[in-house]
Design a protein around this motif. Sequence first.
Motif, short mmCIF file in Angstrom:
data_model
loop_
_atom_site.label_atom_id
_atom_site.label_comp_id
_atom_site.label_asym_id
_atom_site.label_seq_id
_atom_site.Cartn_x
_atom_site.Cartn_y
_atom_site.Cartn_z
N SER A 112 0.84 -12.82 41.54
CA SER A 112 0.32 -13.93 40.74
C SER A 112 -0.14 -13.48 39.35
O SER A 112 -0.56 -14.30 38.53
CB SER A 112 -0.87 -14.59 41.46
OG SER A 112 -0.46 -15.15 42.68
N GLN A 113 -0.07 -12.19 39.10
CA GLN A 113 -0.51 -11.66 37.82
C GLN A 113 0.64 -11.69 36.81
O GLN A 113 1.78 -11.36 37.14
CB GLN A 113 -1.02 -10.22 37.97
CG GLN A 113 -2.24 -10.11 38.85
CD GLN A 113 -2.73 -8.68 38.98
OE1 GLN A 113 -2.56 -7.88 38.07
NE2 GLN A 113 -3.33 -8.35 40.12
N ARG A 114 0.33 -12.08 35.60
CA ARG A 114 1.35 -12.20 34.57
C ARG A 114 1.80 -10.82 34.10
O ARG A 114 0.98 -9.93 33.86
CB ARG A 114 0.81 -12.99 33.38
CG ARG A 114 1.85 -13.18 32.29
CD ARG A 114 1.40 -14.20 31.27
NE ARG A 114 2.45 -14.51 30.31
CZ ARG A 114 2.48 -15.56 29.55
NH1 ARG A 114 1.51 -16.45 29.64
NH2 ARG A 114 3.47 -15.77 28.71
N THR A 115 3.10 -10.65 33.96
CA THR A 115 3.66 -9.38 33.47
C THR A 115 4.44 -9.57 32.17
O THR A 115 4.69 -8.60 31.46
CB THR A 115 4.58 -8.75 34.52
OG1 THR A 115 5.62 -9.70 34.86
CG2 THR A 115 3.80 -8.39 35.78
N SER A 116 4.82 -10.81 31.87
CA SER A 116 5.59 -11.07 30.65
C SER A 116 4.68 -11.09 29.42
O SER A 116 3.47 -11.27 29.51
CB SER A 116 6.31 -12.42 30.76
OG SER A 116 5.37 -13.46 30.96
N ALA A 117 5.29 -10.87 28.26
CA ALA A 117 4.53 -10.87 27.00
C ALA A 117 4.11 -12.30 26.65
O ALA A 117 4.74 -13.27 27.06
CB ALA A 117 5.39 -10.28 25.89
N TYR A 118 3.04 -12.43 25.89
CA TYR A 118 2.55 -13.76 25.49
C TYR A 118 1.98 -13.67 24.08
O TYR A 118 1.61 -12.59 23.61
CB TYR A 118 1.49 -14.28 26.46
CG TYR A 118 0.32 -13.34 26.66
CD1 TYR A 118 -0.84 -13.49 25.91
CD2 TYR A 118 0.38 -12.31 27.58
CE1 TYR A 118 -1.91 -12.63 26.07
CE2 TYR A 118 -0.68 -11.44 27.75
CZ TYR A 118 -1.83 -11.60 27.00
OH TYR A 118 -2.89 -10.74 27.16
N LEU A 119 1.96 -14.82 23.39
CA LEU A 119 1.48 -14.89 22.00
C LEU A 119 2.12 -13.79 21.16
O LEU A 119 1.45 -13.01 20.49
CB LEU A 119 -0.05 -14.76 21.97
CG LEU A 119 -0.84 -15.85 22.67
CD1 LEU A 119 -2.35 -15.56 22.59
CD2 LEU A 119 -0.56 -17.23 22.07
N THR A 120 3.44 -13.77 21.20
CA THR A 120 4.15 -12.68 20.52
C THR A 120 4.42 -12.94 19.04
O THR A 120 4.83 -12.03 18.33
CB THR A 120 5.51 -12.44 21.23
OG1 THR A 120 6.27 -13.66 21.22
CG2 THR A 120 5.29 -11.97 22.65
N HIS A 121 4.21 -14.16 18.58
CA HIS A 121 4.45 -14.45 17.17
C HIS A 121 3.51 -13.60 16.30
O HIS A 121 2.33 -13.41 16.65
CB HIS A 121 4.21 -15.93 16.89
CG HIS A 121 4.68 -16.38 15.55
ND1 HIS A 121 3.98 -16.12 14.39
CD2 HIS A 121 5.79 -17.05 15.16
CE1 HIS A 121 4.63 -16.61 13.36
NE2 HIS A 121 5.73 -17.19 13.80
N PRO A 122 4.00 -13.10 15.18
CA PRO A 122 3.17 -12.24 14.32
C PRO A 122 1.83 -12.85 13.92
O PRO A 122 0.85 -12.13 13.75
CB PRO A 122 4.07 -12.03 13.09
CG PRO A 122 5.45 -12.16 13.61
CD PRO A 122 5.39 -13.20 14.69
N PHE A 124 -0.26 -14.37 15.62
CA PHE A 124 -1.30 -14.13 16.62
C PHE A 124 -1.72 -12.66 16.66
O PHE A 124 -2.66 -12.29 17.36
CB PHE A 124 -0.80 -14.53 18.02
CG PHE A 124 -0.51 -16.00 18.14
CD1 PHE A 124 -1.52 -16.93 17.97
CD2 PHE A 124 0.76 -16.45 18.44
CE1 PHE A 124 -1.27 -18.28 18.09
CE2 PHE A 124 1.03 -17.79 18.55
CZ PHE A 124 0.01 -18.72 18.38
N ASN A 125 -1.02 -11.83 15.90
CA ASN A 125 -1.30 -10.40 15.92
C ASN A 125 -1.67 -9.84 14.56
O ASN A 125 -1.69 -8.62 14.37
CB ASN A 125 -0.07 -9.65 16.46
CG ASN A 125 0.27 -10.03 17.88
OD1 ASN A 125 -0.24 -9.46 18.82
ND2 ASN A 125 1.15 -11.04 18.06
N ALA A 126 -1.96 -10.73 13.62
CA ALA A 126 -2.20 -10.28 12.25
C ALA A 126 -3.62 -10.53 11.75
O ALA A 126 -4.03 -9.96 10.74
CB ALA A 126 -1.20 -10.95 11.30
#
Length: 376
Positions: A112-122, A124-126
């Motif tokens: 049930s734990q998420r393993t895929s990436a999320y909020l990958t748009h730049p 959200f990371n800048a």
Amino acid sequence: PKGLKLIAERTHGLAVTLAASIKEAGYNVLSKSYFDTIQIELGDLSGSIHKECLDNNINLNYNGNLVSIALDETTTFEDVKLLVRIFSKVKGIAADSVNVAENVNTTIASDSQRTSAYLTHPVFNAHHSEHEMLRYIKSLETKDLSLCHSMIALGSCTMKLNATSEMIPVTWPEFGKVHPFAPADQVLGYYTVFDELDKWLSEITGFAAMSLQPNAGAQGEYAGLMVIRAYHQDRGDHHRNIALIPASAHGTNPASAAMAGMKIVVVKSLENGNIDVEDLKAKATEHAENLSCLMVTYPSTHGVFEESIIDICETIHQHGGQVYMDGANMNAQVGLTSPANIGADVCHLNLHKTFCIPHGGGGPGMGPIGVAAHLV
């Protein structure tokens, strides 16, 4: 994303720590797989737990002999230790014997734990600080056409700006940190605010009573129309479902009427934007048998005090309908006239427009409705 994950892991860790510690104190923790909320069976200790928590300024969610505890990013390890001490005390465990669990593991199953990436748009990371975020939002703002740059083709109801100083009170903990489910005896100050606001708005609008329930203007529209609908049904007029709406009306008017189960009949507007009174009278007569209401904005969406407004309201009443007034421009009426004075039966107010509170949308803003005496 990394910061959000750290917050989530910390919150979950505190929840698991609390559950394990309370279980060790001898309670039955019913929750097996959870993120931030646990449910505990108290048996006949519910009253004692409730009293001890109140003595320590803590509210929990009680349901019979069950209690739910929800943690979030504001919860500290000291909060968890205090809860464990309270539950242990009620069980007769001495303070120096209280044990807070350590090195706990997640209760969420691996599948049930998420393993895929999320909020990958730049984007959200800048931006990782308040100043960076503020500058980014400002950069988006400058891309938009606004009253700071030119005239814009928006209705007068949009052309109101609030100063930041007018919104500062929302940051005060007395307002911002009150839980929506707090017991009534703990929020008497709020009830005083509600009561005063009800009286003030009733005086300003000329109405008999206000409902502060709607959270935004569109919700106020819907609530007002549902009051009109209930009024007709209470009188046995279940067939009254026609809403007359001027072609110049705000777009949410027909949407709200449709949601309230009404059929919309459009009233023509003159070349200058005013309501075509002759067309309104003709359609009121045509649909007299099924007329529910008229939705009208006053002053109008194009910012005009239409001189025919009293005649318009009287026409609707003569044919058995009610008048719903869109109060988006209510600030222009204050001190000059009032919705009740012109003949309206229901009116919503956008307090972020008329009284400069923060904007709505389900937030601190609101779209209360006022009603005439026969609709209370």
